[in-house]
Design a protein around this motif. Structure first.
Motif, PDB file in Angstrom:
ATOM      1  N   UNK A  21     -98.020 -33.512 -25.681  1.00  0.00           N
ATOM      2  CA  UNK A  21     -98.258 -34.051 -24.338  1.00  0.00           C
ATOM      3  C   UNK A  21     -97.444 -33.300 -23.291  1.00  0.00           C
ATOM      4  N   UNK A  22     -96.199 -32.975 -23.608  1.00  0.00           N
ATOM      5  CA  UNK A  22     -95.366 -32.216 -22.669  1.00  0.00           C
ATOM      6  C   UNK A  22     -95.974 -30.839 -22.423  1.00  0.00           C
ATOM      7  N   UNK A  23     -96.400 -30.173 -23.478  1.00  0.00           N
ATOM      8  CA  UNK A  23     -97.025 -28.851 -23.345  1.00  0.00           C
ATOM      9  C   UNK A  23     -98.317 -28.940 -22.527  1.00  0.00           C
ATOM     10  N   UNK A  24     -99.099 -29.982 -22.747  1.00  0.00           N
ATOM     11  CA  UNK A  24    -100.331 -30.138 -21.983  1.00  0.00           C
ATOM     12  C   UNK A  24    -100.039 -30.387 -20.507  1.00  0.00           C
ATOM     13  N   UNK A  29    -100.191 -27.704 -15.007  1.00  0.00           N
ATOM     14  CA  UNK A  29     -99.408 -27.475 -13.796  1.00  0.00           C
ATOM     15  C   UNK A  29     -98.704 -28.712 -13.284  1.00  0.00           C
ATOM     16  N   UNK A  30     -99.017 -29.886 -13.864  1.00  0.00           N
ATOM     17  CA  UNK A  30     -98.422 -31.139 -13.390  1.00  0.00           C
ATOM     18  C   UNK A  30     -96.931 -31.214 -13.676  1.00  0.00           C
ATOM     19  N   UNK A  31     -96.469 -30.475 -14.666  1.00  0.00           N
ATOM     20  CA  UNK A  31     -95.046 -30.513 -15.016  1.00  0.00           C
ATOM     21  C   UNK A  31     -94.175 -29.962 -13.894  1.00  0.00           C
ATOM     22  N   UNK A  32     -94.688 -28.990 -13.144  1.00  0.00           N
ATOM     23  CA  UNK A  32     -93.851 -28.283 -12.170  1.00  0.00           C
ATOM     24  C   UNK A  32     -93.351 -29.182 -11.045  1.00  0.00           C
ATOM     25  N   UNK A  72     -95.094 -41.943 -17.415  1.00  0.00           N
ATOM     26  CA  UNK A  72     -96.444 -42.399 -17.085  1.00  0.00           C
ATOM     27  C   UNK A  72     -97.446 -41.254 -17.125  1.00  0.00           C
ATOM     28  N   UNK A  73     -97.033 -40.073 -16.679  1.00  0.00           N
ATOM     29  CA  UNK A  73     -97.916 -38.910 -16.756  1.00  0.00           C
ATOM     30  C   UNK A  73     -98.225 -38.560 -18.212  1.00  0.00           C
ATOM     31  N   UNK A 125     -96.173 -18.909 -26.143  1.00  0.00           N
ATOM     32  CA  UNK A 125     -97.270 -18.788 -25.198  1.00  0.00           C
ATOM     33  C   UNK A 125     -97.572 -20.032 -24.403  1.00  0.00           C
ATOM     34  N   UNK A 126     -96.758 -21.090 -24.600  1.00  0.00           N
ATOM     35  CA  UNK A 126     -97.043 -22.371 -23.932  1.00  0.00           C
ATOM     36  C   UNK A 126     -96.002 -22.752 -22.878  1.00  0.00           C
ATOM     37  N   UNK A 127     -94.928 -21.969 -22.774  1.00  0.00           N
ATOM     38  CA  UNK A 127     -93.826 -22.418 -21.911  1.00  0.00           C
ATOM     39  C   UNK A 127     -93.264 -21.243 -21.118  1.00  0.00           C
TER      40      UNK A 127
END
Length: 287
Positions: A21-24, A29-32, A72-73, A125-127
């Motif tokens: 979920x964190x990687x997704x 782009x929501x993590x930024x 929540x995200x 390749x994910x981070x």
């Protein structure tokens, strides 16, 4: 209401689902927004304007809501996910399972601090770091700070801070004269003998991206602050008659007037008041 768990008690499936979920969230782009928001509201004592996320009484409620929004995200992606906590008084070394290749990944390599293992390694390749304070595109760590070694806080040191019955005191900042629980726990009172230098020391122990205002670039940030929130819960239980301070807006003659959030004033950027989130049980509990 749901339950946040100690990361050491997660099943392999629970660890995997959290990581995925964190990687997704990163992929979309929501993590930024969490990285940039934390950097934006990391205002130091010497800067002008309101001080809300750090070096101020609202450190605990601001981060409570910050982690809750992140959670929540994640739950929009997987409703079963909660943010686990890292009890650094127990899992105290870089060989702890927390740092395994199936979860947070390991230490940075000696040459440049680059994390080479786990799902948050650049080579996975994910981070990719896109909002850091330096130019590295890869996640960095420097566990234990070998050049000037430090150790994670102990249970005795944590208990020393928890014994402090007053939440916070004037001048409401990072000065050593600010002797309340918040400052001792946040870590600007840099005397372990007096129960201080705790939260900040954990950031320093991990090193790399965790030592900057953009520390959410390292996903272990969330596990650290989930535990910080649990520590606040424990303090509230130990001192049930103690209240968030300051309760009222500071007087105009106070040097910190306009810089410090009182109990019923809104915390930017969300407009949520500390008094609205004093009780975590409205949202979640801890195992």
């Amino acid at each position: 209401m749901y339950t946040r768990r100690n990361q050491r008690n997660l099943t392999s499936s629970q660890r995997q689902r959290f990581v995925e979920a964190v990687v997704e969230l990163k992929r979309t782009g929501a993590y930024e927004k969490y990285v940039t928001t934390h950097a934006q509201y990391f205002a130091a004592d010497g800067e002008t304007g309101q001080r809300v996320a750090h070096m101020a009484p609202s450190f605990f409620p601001w981060h409570r809501y910050f982690v809750l929004l992140f959670e929540r995200d994640l739950q929009l992606l997987d409703s079963k996910i909660t943010v686990p906590y890292w009890d650094w008084t127990v899992d105290r070394g870089k060989n702890a399972a927390l740092w395994g290749p199936d979860f947070m990944g390991g230490d940075g390599r000696d040459s440049d601090g680059q994390v080479m293992t786990g799902p948050f390694a650049y080579r996975s390749g994910h981070w990719t770091i896109t909002n850091g304070v330096t130019t590295e595109r890869y996640l960095t760590r420097n566990m234990g700070r070998p050049s000037q070694p430090i150790a994670l806080p102990t249970a005795a040191e944590l208990d020393g801070a928890l014994r402090t019955a007053v939440y916070d005191t004037a001048p409401w900042n990072s000065a050593p004269s600010t002797q309340g629980f918040r400052n001792k726990m946040e870590g600007w009172t840099v005397s372990p003998a007096k129960g201080g230098y705790l939260h900040n020391r954990v950031h320093q122990w991990v090193g790399g991206h965790m030592v900057s205002g953009t520390s959410p670039n390292d996903p272990v940030f969330w596990l650290h602050h989930s535990f910080m929130d649990l520590i606040w819960v424990r303090w509230q239980r130990r001192h049930p008659s103690s209240r968030y301070q300051p309760q009222r807006p500071l007087a105009g003659r106070d040097p910190e007037h306009g810089r410090v959030i009182s109990s019923d004033e809104p915390m930017p950027p969300w407009g949520v008041r500390p008094s609205q989130i004093m009780d975590h049980r409205r949202f979640y509990t801890y195992e």
